[in-house]
Structures are given as C-alpha cells and as structure tokens.
Write an enzyme that holds these catalytic residues in place. Structure first.
Site, PDB file in Angstrom:
ATOM      1  N   GLU A   1      -3.730   5.653   1.699  1.00 23.42           N
ATOM      2  CA  GLU A   1      -3.732   4.237   2.050  1.00 23.42           C
ATOM      3  C   GLU A   1      -5.052   3.889   2.721  1.00 23.42           C
ATOM      4  OE1 GLU A   1      -0.475   2.365   3.985  1.00 23.42           O
ATOM      5  OE2 GLU A   1       0.953   3.862   3.287  1.00 23.42           O
TER       6      GLU A   1
ATOM      7  N   LYS B   1       0.813  -1.217   0.000  1.00 22.51           N
ATOM      8  CA  LYS B   1       0.000   0.000   0.000  1.00 22.51           C
ATOM      9  C   LYS B   1       0.850   1.273   0.000  1.00 22.51           C
ATOM     10  CE  LYS B   1      -2.300  -1.231   3.742  1.00 22.51           C
ATOM     11  NZ  LYS B   1      -1.957  -2.649   3.877  1.00 22.51           N
ATOM     12  N   THR B   2       1.844   1.308   0.882  1.00 26.39           N
ATOM     13  CA  THR B   2       2.645   2.521   1.006  1.00 26.39           C
ATOM     14  C   THR B   2       3.382   2.830  -0.291  1.00 26.39           C
ATOM     15  OG1 THR B   2       2.908   2.266   3.401  1.00 26.39           O
ATOM     16  CG2 THR B   2       4.559   3.586   2.257  1.00 26.39           C
TER      17      THR B   2
END
Length: 468
Positions: free
Chosen positions: A168, A124-125
């Site tokens: 996110e 996600k990051t």
C-alpha cells in the site's frame, strides 16, 4: 521527527518500533523479523498482532516507556501518528539513535525487488490484498505489506522468496513519495486527510509527485471512471514517458469493464482486454470491489503475467478483515463488518450489501472516524446512510485527534434525516447494540461500519440476538 535519509541495512538490523501494533507498522516489523532482524517495539495495548510478532521472535512491550528502548537499537521506526513527546522518541534523541519514518523503512524493504505500489483515497487494502493472494496462488511467492489482515493467507505482511513486492502507498501524510515502484496503481483521487491537505490542488500535486517516482519504463495503472483520477491523468499524460494504462467502464478505458454480474456475495466480471473478452469471479460482492480486482489484474499484466492466469487466481481472494467481513449469524440475522469511513466507501459498501440482501432489510451501526473528517464530510456521510433501511450513529472515534468545538456526530444524524434516512443517535455503545439488535428480524443484514472500535460490537450484537 524522522530522517528522510535512505535507510541502510545496518539501521534495520535492530529496529525498535513505537506503535508496533499498528497495521502499517506491524507489517514492516513482521517482514524484518522474517528476514532475521532483532525487532523490538511498544504498543498501547495487548493484541493478537502483538502475539503474532512475538511468535516471530520480536520483543513487544505494552505501554510507552523510555526504558523499553535499548541503547543497542540501531534505529527507531515511527509513523506520523507518534507525537514528539513520546518518551521512547525522546530517549532515542538522548541516545543519538536514528529515527526513521515507517515509509522509509518500507522503501528499504522494496529495494532489489519489483515493487507494485497501490495508491488512492480508498480501496488500497483490498486491491493490495487481491494482488498478494493472486500472485501467491500462482506460486510467485511475493513479499507484501498490507494495511489489514487477510482471510487468506492470514497475515498483513510476508517476506517472500519471489522478486515481486506489493505494498500500500499511503497518501495521507505524503509518505508515498518515498517509493520507487515499477508499477503503480491509482484507484481514485479525492479530498481527504484534511489535517494534511487543504484543497484538491494539493491532492493533485501530491499524486503527481507520486507518479514521478515510478521508475523509468514503468507503468501507471489508473481508473478511467473516477473524476479525480481522470483529471490526474489529464495533468500528467503529456508530461510523462510512463506507460499509462486506464481501466474501468468508460468506453475510452484501455482495459474496459464490460459487465459486472452480482452472484450473491460474489460477482462475475467480464473485461475487454487486448480485444478479447475475459470473464472471472471476484469472491466479494459489489461493483466497487470488481473495479479493485480489474486494477489488480492490470498491474499483474504490466509485470508480464498472463491475464488468464491472473484472472483465475484472483478468485482465490476471499476478503480482508473488516472489509465486508461476515462476523456471524444468529436468529437468521447476518452481522457483517465494514471498515468504510469515507462517504464514497460507505456508499460503495452499502450498495454492495443492498444488492446482496435482495428483499432483506439493511441495518447499519455507524461510527464516524476523526473530527476533521466529520467536519468536512459529515454531510456526505449522512447522505450515504439513506441507502440503509435504518441506522444508528455513534459518537465520533477520535483516533489521534483532539476534539474540534461544535463537531459531533449530530452533523451526520441531521444530514441523514434531511436526506430521508431512518436514523437515530446513540452515545453509549451498550445502548447502540441493544437498539440495532432490537430492530433486526430474521433475514436482515446488520452492518457495523467505521474505522474505529465499532468492529468490536459485532460479536456483542450476535450475543444480544442469541439472548432474545
């Protein structure tokens, strides 16, 4: 703990954050401060993040104390990690100040924007960061909230003047159900966060709820290669009116990854999009990150941004702190930091470093993260370490958890040895630094790996190498 009610603008006028230094919390606090809110908060210790918040005008207290909460606060923002006995949380109840979960606060920031929410068990990051950097380099000035600090533009959050908001979407505590994105990305679906999910069925149910929150007419971008994502697509495709765009190396993918060519610490990626081949550079190594880049590309295209413009802009992304971040080089040895703590992430980063290393050795200093994760996935963590030439395994980093009887890093060490890995345990960080530095020879790569404080050991390894 926190209300599920919509968060009003007035409630965010003078917010107080408990645990303001956390990756998710600090990003929301930064954006609110940039929007003119009078932000206060507390954290367990001093940090560069606390200083960055103060530079934006926020008041940051060190330690948790009821006196830190002003009666004039309009809300108290918390994450799922804040315990009920926190003195500031108790004081909020006494004063009748509304308590807001960080996801509700983030959802309020996305109102009147075009949100892109990036979900998945891992990646996600990186994907959020790729989008933020690419959109910024195209002059679109997006807002973003990321779970890690970028190498560029140098922050985990920004209040931009443009209409796009990239964030996110955290599945760990089901808080991603609060968002209403125009475009959602699902990178992968795996069993993790064992304190909150008991089975894959619960995971699938949670992700189905997330997809149901995408606004009518919106787009779901989802992996075509990952088994969990494929199963989720099967479950929702006949029940949703969303546009579903799949990406990956599968011949059935809507955006097909045609080829990934390693170029040292970068990759060249070719995709088949709308019947045409498109080639671009990803400035971080490994097939895993190439897939993240294609997911970012697909999401931008879903918002109407030309694919060629996006492909060129993605090259501007140079990494996120702790995501295969080069910490330095000493005596011919490069020390790189990895946030990987789930077996899939570990294997992806180790394979990327193996490809970048050519004939050099890959040495790993690994710190398991959470007792519950080690209990469920320790076997797989150990098996992943067979991809290294040699490893040192530290004790488990507990984070928010209490110990579980019988669960130690020995589970990982035993599994690694059974898989044929060269591995040893270290219960003392100084001894671990000496052990890994003692193995290293000119040309080797050393990887510090884990989501805990193992990241602090990279500079110590470099110092040790310099003193040999």
């Amino acid at each position: 703990m926190a209300s599920g009610l919509p968060t009003s603008a007035a409630a965010m006028d003078r917010p107080h954050f408990i645990g303001i230094g956390g990756a998710g919390m600090s990003g929301i606090a930064k954006i609110l401060a940039q929007r003119g809110a009078r932000v206060t908060g507390s954290d367990a210790r001093e940090s560069a993040t606390a200083e960055a918040l103060r530079a934006l005008g926020a008041t940051v207290h060190i330690g948790h104390d009821a006196a830190h909460l002003s009666p004039e606060a309009t809300s108290v923002v918390v994450s799922s990690a804040i315990r009920e006995d926190n003195p500031e949380l108790r004081r909020a109840a006494e004063l009748g100040i509304p308590v807001v979960h960080r996801s509700d606060a983030l959802a309020s920031l996305m109102e009147d924007r075009r949100p892109i929410a990036v979900a998945g068990t891992h990646g996600k990051t990186t994907t959020t960061s790729m989008l933020a950097v690419a959109l910024s380099s195209l002059g679109l000035d997006p807002s973003y909230a990321i779970g890690g600090d970028l190498d560029a533009p140098g922050s985990n959050a920004l209040h931009g003047a443009g209409d796009i908001f990239v964030a996110e979407a955290d599945e760990s505590d089901r808080s991603f159900h609060r968002y209403r994105p125009e475009v959602a990305i699902i990178l992968n679906v795996e069993l993790d966060h064992h304190a909150n999910y008991a089975s894959m069925d619960e995971i699938y149910d949670s992700f189905e709820i997330f997809t149901s929150k995408i606004v009518p007419g919106g787009t779901l971008v989802i992996a075509a290669d990952h088994p969990g994502a494929v199963e989720l697509t099967r479950r929702i495709r006949d029940t949703t009116s969303l546009k579903v765009v799949t990406y990956g190396e599968s011949p059935s993918a809507d955006i097909r990854i045609h080829k990934v060519t390693p170029r040292g610490l970068t990759s060249e990626v070719t995709v088949l999009l709308d019947g045409k081949l498109l080639t671009f550079t990803v400035s971080v190594p490994g097939r895993h990150y190439a897939h993240n880049a294609v997911a970012a590309l697909a999401a931008g295209v879903a918002l109407g941004i030309p694919s060629r413009n996006l492909a060129g802009a993605i090259k501007s992304y140079t990494g996120v702190k702790r995501r295969l971040q080069l910490k330095g080089e000493e005596s011919g040895v490069q020390v790189i930091d990895s946030y990987a703590h789930h077996p899939t992430e570990m294997a992806a980063d180790l394979e990327a470093m193996r490809a970048a290393a050519d004939d050099a050795r890959l040495l790993v200093l690994f710190q398991p993260h959470l007792f519950s994760r080690t209990q469920e996935l320790g076997q797989e963590m150990g098996e992943a370490l067979r991809l290294a030439d040699a490893s040192v395994v530290l004790d488990i980093y507990p984070a928010r958890e209490d110990p579980i009887p019988g669960i130690t890093s020995a589970l990982i060490v035993d599994a690694a040895r059974a898989a044929g890995a060269d591995v040893q345990a270290a219960h003392d960080k100084t001894a671990a630094v000496g052990a890994i530095a003692g193995m290293a020879k000119p040309g080797d790569l050393v990887l510090t790996m884990g989501a805990g404080d193992v990241t602090d050991l990279g500079p110590r390894i470099l110092d040790h190498l310099a003193q040999r």
